[in-house]
Design a protein around this motif. Structure first.
Motif, PDB file in Angstrom:
ATOM      1  N   THR A 307      43.771  -8.074   2.431  1.00 30.79           N
ATOM      2  CA  THR A 307      43.410  -9.147   1.691  1.00 30.79           C
ATOM      3  C   THR A 307      44.892  -8.946   0.802  1.00 30.79           C
ATOM      4  O   THR A 307      45.025  -9.755   0.114  1.00 30.79           O
ATOM      5  N   ILE A 308      45.372  -7.535   0.873  1.00 29.00           N
ATOM      6  CA  ILE A 308      46.896  -7.516  -0.627  1.00 29.00           C
ATOM      7  C   ILE A 308      47.742  -6.519   0.547  1.00 29.00           C
ATOM      8  O   ILE A 308      46.879  -5.969   1.249  1.00 29.00           O
ATOM      9  N   MET A 309      48.699  -6.715   1.306  1.00 27.06           N
ATOM     10  CA  MET A 309      49.856  -5.778   1.004  1.00 27.06           C
ATOM     11  C   MET A 309      51.182  -5.983   0.038  1.00 27.06           C
ATOM     12  O   MET A 309      51.689  -7.188   0.050  1.00 27.06           O
ATOM     13  N   ALA A 310      50.870  -5.138  -0.454  1.00 27.50           N
ATOM     14  CA  ALA A 310      52.049  -4.670  -1.804  1.00 27.50           C
ATOM     15  C   ALA A 310      52.813  -3.708  -1.660  1.00 27.50           C
ATOM     16  O   ALA A 310      52.651  -2.640  -1.319  1.00 27.50           O
ATOM     17  N   ARG A 311      53.658  -3.637  -2.691  1.00 23.58           N
ATOM     18  CA  ARG A 311      54.737  -2.681  -2.711  1.00 23.58           C
ATOM     19  C   ARG A 311      55.512  -2.468  -3.841  1.00 23.58           C
ATOM     20  O   ARG A 311      56.272  -3.703  -4.444  1.00 23.58           O
ATOM     21  N   THR A 358      52.737 -13.224   1.559  1.00 22.22           N
ATOM     22  CA  THR A 358      52.581 -14.101   2.361  1.00 22.22           C
ATOM     23  C   THR A 358      52.322 -13.628   3.681  1.00 22.22           C
ATOM     24  O   THR A 358      51.893 -14.481   4.771  1.00 22.22           O
ATOM     25  N   GLU A 359      53.135 -12.585   4.494  1.00 22.93           N
ATOM     26  CA  GLU A 359      52.456 -11.854   5.449  1.00 22.93           C
ATOM     27  C   GLU A 359      50.615 -11.921   5.559  1.00 22.93           C
ATOM     28  O   GLU A 359      50.547 -12.373   7.039  1.00 22.93           O
ATOM     29  N   THR A 360      50.650 -11.178   4.696  1.00 21.20           N
ATOM     30  CA  THR A 360      48.990 -10.965   5.029  1.00 21.20           C
ATOM     31  C   THR A 360      48.427 -12.261   5.242  1.00 21.20           C
ATOM     32  O   THR A 360      46.934 -12.317   5.220  1.00 21.20           O
TER      33      THR A 360
END
Lengths: 472, 303, 526
Positions: A307-311, A358-360
């Motif tokens: 539900t989340i991918m973030a850097r 957005t990719e998630t």
């Protein structure tokens, strides 16, 4: 009596392994389904054991369906603009939100540090960059990830209390999401610039842009962002690195109400010029829109959907629907791509920003086939864009009912990244993203493609196995 | 068997001494050029060549077991690809092709067996001469050239006559002028003129070593002109000056010097069928050098 | 009677083209009178109202909502229409993608989910193979398991699970099968015919099929079992399933079973089952001595001593024609004389095989002739070579064995891997006979004879330099229909100087004649 079904077998052959055999069977006229086989889970035995426990589990599949259903039925609407401190839940007095998983000052990369300094100056907590830096490093400032406040921010993603933020509401489930307003390209806070010019722009956005847009949005009764994203995908955007269509659609939706706003015409005109001159204005709406959708899918017991991918410029972190608030992190990677003249990979900061949301959600890099012109920006050939999108179907659960890709015969975008599928296939989510200069304030130096580190998924599947492997 | 990665596998059968640079020292080369039946590797000014079995070996050559009709173009190897040995015995060309050296044997030059000065027998020279004469149109240098072992070849004219005369007269400048029109002359990576020079140089080296004539005007002049030709060709000529060449060339020279006429005929036949004109040009070079040695003992005179 | 149904799906976005096409499909459904499928725009709502729908829901619907309105003469037509709509709007992977590319799947289950396949061919490294095979069975697919190094426990588990589901598990370590006319793994293009084969041995199966094809008969099915199927642990699960299928298969008139000798506990059941069957069967238990009787009690089971004999017996049973062997005694004598002229000095025999079964057969044949042959797969401990890179006296090496293929392609894929050894053997003064096999068919190297021909020529040159002769003998396993072309391949080798035979037994016979003619039957042991 022994019964053998379908023998000799009718239909084609699935070939797992040697391409030589696939070729020779095709030569004989057989219908061959070739599997591009990789050792599952990078060949790690302990992960394969976990996968064996988790695969084919109807309870997990069901939980994932629930998560996907919540995601798909979410209805993000832009309802207004507020002040961060008031609008965003859990915002502290001396708090700064940032992109990615949690991080301390000591580990922050250049762009994030620059943005923090800029935000401190903007808030007036210090009157010089030196003092701001001192303040930032002393522990007086509380740093918190945007994602833990239902917010998202591109690049450094720094949100300070005074900043105006978009407020989005998921009309189906009632949850809200937030994002700052996009500042444009060049020397901007999100790339870590904090010069007077940057701060002036931020002040203008606070004083002029935000109030005008706020009124127009309110007059409109709310702008449906989900259908706007669906349309933008048919107009060559993938709503991460290309937002030209989305920005245009937004202007089209706002203009009738902007003319009704009771403000000096010169200001309104300046606002329109500002939005119009920044192709990425819509990014700060596509991100919170899909964030609102994904947040609705978070917290489903037994769901293995990401539900989340973030850097944050140092680390890459993911969250999984069924694993609560745990971040699973690994070192952020350097983006491979095309650099602006005069810059090279040496200038690049590791991958940064919340925009991988957005990719998630199955757009961005997952929907590259919808945005073929983007290959001129991130590198590669048109076929690559199609290939990237097609590959993502192998790690997702379903296809989006609303977001579709024209060139793939209006196939829905790959939706619902399943950590089991990522670990099984070894295929990592494809993110296309901007590249920040590693020094604060230089800005964007290129754009390209990047993947999350494998570690995130490895840690997540181990945690997921611990939680759910015994079937409970 | 790990089949899921499926590199293209080739098995090396023999390799020359220079391959030790990759096999033992793990020196990394780059693919220089790819032909139907050859892949050349390069590192600095050094070249290595990979050939199919049956096309001979050499000091800088490795032979691999493939069928006669196999084309190296099928390998998906391109100039510029890296050629290195991350694991012992496996030479990778690019990312998809691997040559297995675990069964490969070291190659020894047939010239090593030639360790004393030989008189050059009439019979074998006649074999070489008639073979050349039958293909005299294949080399631009031998066109109109009258092969006659016993007659004074003054009539041959052209560049060859210039070379012969200037060497006889120890005319450094004249030779320089003559060679200027030969080295780098012709199309391809190993031009015709270079092949001629290679043949002469290799044959001279056999006699040159004992006579200590390696520093004579021929060697010096050839070396000075090598910049005019391709790196690969210059490399081969340099090797020839040192007394090494491809096995087919060495064998032809060795058998003409020491073999039975039948053996000499076979070996020369194989040489002359190399390439379009290469074999004939090299053969002509060998013939001229041997002929002049018989006639004038030029090596002993240090020209 | 008219039935109507209106369904409004809030927040459902679809491309207008998709919806238009869908509406047309729905209108074509039997008994459907009118249908409207579209977003609830003003125009669309008007159209729906005209169809006679009145509802509050319709009035409040917005352009973000999907309306489906169907009018039909029968209720089930409406149900039908709804099903069609649901399927096409929510269906998974849509067919006919706009950009056509060869679809490649990331996992077996992904490929299986598309539907359309009946069998999975698996050739991944052994440690992962059981997992893939398990997934294939779970997806209802038969399994052709080429991979080796699968544990016996996994093999038993997979085969039991397959049997329960009515699915074949061929393998592990199953090199060859011909199923429904399709060759899997290393397989020759054989005529279809009346002989059905169950085989535990890859090249053994290929040899029998090739000879049957050469004689003009053909194969109904050739089912592989993997080398361990008739062991005590596995209990012949696949063999029994295969033979039961052949018994009931209307296209099969004669059954053939090829295997290493089964475990005694399995053997009794097996022979009993074969005796009970209606069709005649030829059994070749490789390496086992065939007794005088040559037949089982019922007379339905014929025992063959070698692969060629198994093929010949099956051919006789299928056609009723009599044929003694592929090569007559005279032909072999003539060949032996011809080769002997080349050998002149005599010397030891060295065989380099890519097919393990063929190597094994050669050892058996020569032992029967009283010739001791060292090998890396010798069953006689005294003759077992510890270092497979060495040769002693008469030696025959299986180069497809694990030692040679660890991390490298099998010699059937890369015949060139034998060449350095071949040339080294040719360079030894005490060697006089070289034997090798060339296996053709799908999945094998594209030009195996071409590669070996270079080695044969090179060996010839080396021997010429040494001033010695050399007998070079090739066994070619293949059919006229094979992609490499049997005749062309044979011609390439004989041109290079090798004697080419198409039966391994005949080649072994030829070798034994040469050795015996040289007077050395039994070389001294190490």
């Amino acid at each position: 009596m022994l019964t053998i079904r379908n023998w000799p077998p009718e239909g084609g052959v699935i070939n797992v392994g040697s391409g030589v055999f696939a070729e020779s069977m095709q030569e004989q006229g057989a219908n061959v389904y070739q599997v591009k086989w990789q050792p599952p889970a990078h060949g790690k035995a302990e992960l394969i054991d976990i996968l064996d426990e988790l695969e084919g589990r109807s309870d997990i599949d069901k939980a994932n369906q629930t998560a996907i259903e919540r995601f798909s039925s979410a209805q993000p609407v832009l309802t207004g603009i507020g002040v961060a401190r008031e609008a965003i839940p859990g915002f502290g007095d001396r708090m700064l939100l940032h992109a990615g998983p949690p991080i301390t000052w000591g580990k922050m990369s250049g762009p994030l540090r620059g943005a923090v300094i800029g935000a401190i100056l903007y808030e007036g907590w210090a009157d010089s960059p030196e003092k701001a830096e001192e303040l930032a490093s002393k522990g007086d400032i509380e740093y918190s990830p945007c994602h833990e406040h239902s917010a998202v921010g591109p690049m450094a993603g720094v949100v300070s209390p005074r900043m105006p933020v978009f407020i989005l509401e998921n009309r189906t489930h009632g949850n809200r999401s937030y994002s700052t307003l996009n500042e444009g390209l060049g020397k901007v806070l999100r790339y870590g610039a904090y010069s007077e010019e940057v701060l002036d722009r931020l002040r203008w956005m606070e004083k002029v842009l935000a109030p005008i847009l706020k009124k127009a949005i309110e007059l409109s009764g709310g702008i449906d962002l989900k259908s706007m994203i669906a349309q933008a995908l048919h107009m060559g955007d993938e709503v991460h690195n290309r937002n030209r269509a989305g920005t245009s659609l937004l202007i089209r939706a706002l203009v009738p109400y902007l003319v009704e706003v009771d403000h000096p015409q010169a200001d309104i005109r300046k606002c329109l010029e500002f939005v119009n001159s920044n192709d990425h204005f819509f990014l700060n709406l596509s991100m919170p829109a899909v964030k609102a959708m994904l947040e609705a899918a978070h917290g489903i017991h037994k769901s293995s959907v990401v539900t989340i991918m973030a850097r944050n410029g140092t680390e890459f972190g993911i969250k999984v629907s069924g694993l609560g608030n745990q971040w699973f992190t690994g070192p952020a990677e350097i983006v491979k791509g095309l650099y602006f003249p005069g810059y090279s990979e040496e200038d690049a900061n590791p991958d940064i920003g919340d925009s991988a949301i957005t990719e998630t959600a199955g757009v961005g890099g997952f929907a590259m086939a919808a945005a073929i012109p983007i290959v001129q920006f991130v590198g590669g050939a048109p076929e690559d864009a199609i290939r990237f999108s097609e590959k993502m179907y192998s790690i997702t659960i379903t296809e989006n009912r609303h977001f579709t890709i024209p060139i793939l015969n209006f196939r829905g975008t790959p939706t619902g990244i399943d950590i089991r599928k990522v670990v099984e296939t070894g295929i990592l989510p494809q993110i296309n993203t901007g590249i920040a200069h590693k020094a604060p304030g230089v800005g964007q130096v290129g754009a390209g493609l990047v993947n999350p580190p494998w570690e995130c998924f490895e840690k997540a599947i181990i945690a997921f196995g611990k939680e759910y492997a015994d079937g409970n | 068997m790990d089949m899921y990665e499926q590199p293209f596998y080739l098995t090396a059968v023999s390799h020359g001494r220079e391959f030790e640079r990759v096999l033992k020292d793990r020196k990394t080369f780059k693919v220089h050029s790819v032909f139907t039946h050859a892949v050349n590797l390069v590192a600095g000014s050094g070249f290595l060549t990979i050939l199919p079995l049956g096309r001979g070996c050499g000091k800088d050559v490795a032979t691999v077991a493939v069928s006669e009709r196999f084309s190296f173009f099928a390998l998906d190897v391109s100039p510029g690809d890296e050629a290195g040995m991350p694991a012992s015995c496996s030479l990778w060309l690019g990312e998809k092709t691997v040559i297995d050296f675990s069964g490969s044997k070291g190659w020894r030059s047939p010239l090593e067996a030639v360790n004393c000065l030989h008189t050059i027998g009439d019979e074998n020279m006649a074999v070489l001469e008639s073979a050349l004469a039958s293909k005299h149109n294949d080399s631009v240098f031998s066109r109109g050239f009258k092969f006659n072992v016993n007659s004074e070849p003054a009539a041959c004219g052209g560049v060859i006559e210039d070379i012969r005369r200037t060497l006889l007269e120890n005319d450094r400048e004249g030779l320089e002028k003559a060679l200027a029109g030969v080295i780098g002359f012709g199309p391809g990576l190993t031009p015709s003129g270079d092949d001629l020079v290679l043949g002469i140089s290799l044959a001279r080296s056999v006699f040159g070593t004992p006579w200590r004539s390696k520093g004579s005007i021929w060697e010096a002049c050839v070396r000075r002109n090598l910049h005019k030709t391709s790196d690969l060709s210059a490399f081969f000529i340099n090797r020839a000056l040192e007394g090494c060449a491809h096995e087919t060339v060495e064998r032809a020279l060795v058998y003409v010097l020491t073999g039975e006429p039948g053996e000499a005929k076979d070996a020369v036949g194989r040489l002359l069928s190399v390439g379009a004109t290469s074999g004939c040009d090299i053969g002509l070079g060998i013939y001229l050098a041997l002929n002049w040695q018989r006639r004038y003992a030029w090596c002993s005179k240090g020209w | 009677m008219v039935f109507k149904r209106l369904v409004i799906k809030p927040n459902s976005y679809h491309d207008s083209i998709v919806l238009m096409r869908l509406a047309r499909t729905v209108r074509n459904i039997d008994k459907v009178v009118a249908a409207q499928v579209g977003m609830a725009t003003g125009l669309n709502k008007d159209a729906v109202r005209e169809m006679g729908f009145v509802s509050q829901e319709l009035e409040t619907a917005t352009a973000n909502d999907l309306i489906v309105a169907v009018v039909a003469e029968a209720e089930d037509a409406i149900d039908n229409a709804e099903e069609v709509i649901k399927e096409s709007l929510e269906g998974s992977a849509r067919q006919e993608p706009g950009v056509k590319a060869a679809k490649i799947y990331a996992t077996l289950s992904e490929a299986a989910s598309v539907g359309g396949a009946g069998i999975a061919a698996i050739s991944v490294p052994g440690e992962y193979a059981a997992r893939e095979a398990g997934e294939a069975l779970a997806s209802g697919l038969h399994v052709f398991l080429f991979s080796d190094n699968v544990s016996v426990e996994d093999e038993v588990r997979l085969k039991k699970s397959g049997k329960e589901k009515g699915l074949f598990v061929m393998g592990p370590d199953c090199g060859t099968a011909v199923i429904g006319g399709l060759g899997l793994g290393f397989a020759n293009k054989v005529r279809s015919g009346r002989i059905g084969i169950v085989a535990a041995a890859g090249t053994g199966l290929q040899q029998v099929m090739a000879i049957i094809d050469r004689l003009g008969e053909g194969i109904s099915e050739a089912i592989g079992t993997g080398g361990r199927d008739l062991s005590k642990d596995v209990g012949g699960i696949t063999t029994f399933m295969g033979l039961a299928f052949l018994e009931s298969d209307p296209n099969t008139a004669v059954k053939v079973l090829i295997s290493k000798p089964p475990h005694p506990s399995v053997r009794d059941n097996l022979i009993r089952m074969l005796d009970d069957g209606a069709k005649p069967v030829v059994v070749c238990f490789m390496g086992e001595e065939v007794g005088e009787a040559r037949r089982s009690r019922s007379g339905k089971v014929l025992f063959a001593g070698d692969l060629e004999e198994a093929a010949i017996l099956a051919y006789q049973l299928a056609t009723g024609e009599s044929k003694e062997s592929l090569y007559s005694r005279d032909e072999l004598d003539e060949m032996a004389r011809k080769v002997m002229r080349r050998v002149d000095g005599g010397g030891y025999f060295r065989g380099l095989y890519s097919g393990g079964t063929l190597c094994h057969e050669t050892l058996t044949m020569l032992r029967r002739m009283g010739i001791d042959v060292y090998s890396n797969i010798a069953q006689d401990r005294r003759l077992l070579i510890e270092d497979p890179l060495e040769s002693f006296a008469n030696t025959c090496i299986d180069m497809g064995e694990d030692y040679f293929t660890r991390g490298k392609p099998h010699p059937m894929l890369d015949p060139g891997m034998r060449v350095p050894r071949y040339i080294a053997e040719a360079g030894r003064k005490d060697v006089g006979i070289l034997l090798f096999d060339v296996v053709l068919g799908y999945g094998c190297h594209r030009d195996p004879a071409g590669v070996m021909a270079e080695a044969v020529r090179e060996a010839g040159r080396i021997r010429k330099d040494m001033g010695q002769g050399l007998a070079q003998i090739a066994v070619m396993v293949g059919t006229a229909g094979d992609p490499q072309g049997l005749e062309k391949q044979a011609a390439v080798l004989s041109e290079a100087g090798a004697e080419v035979l198409s039966s391994n037994r005949a080649a072994a016979d030829l070798v034994s004649r040469i050795i015996k003619a040289q007077g050395g039957t039994r070389q001294c042991l190490r």
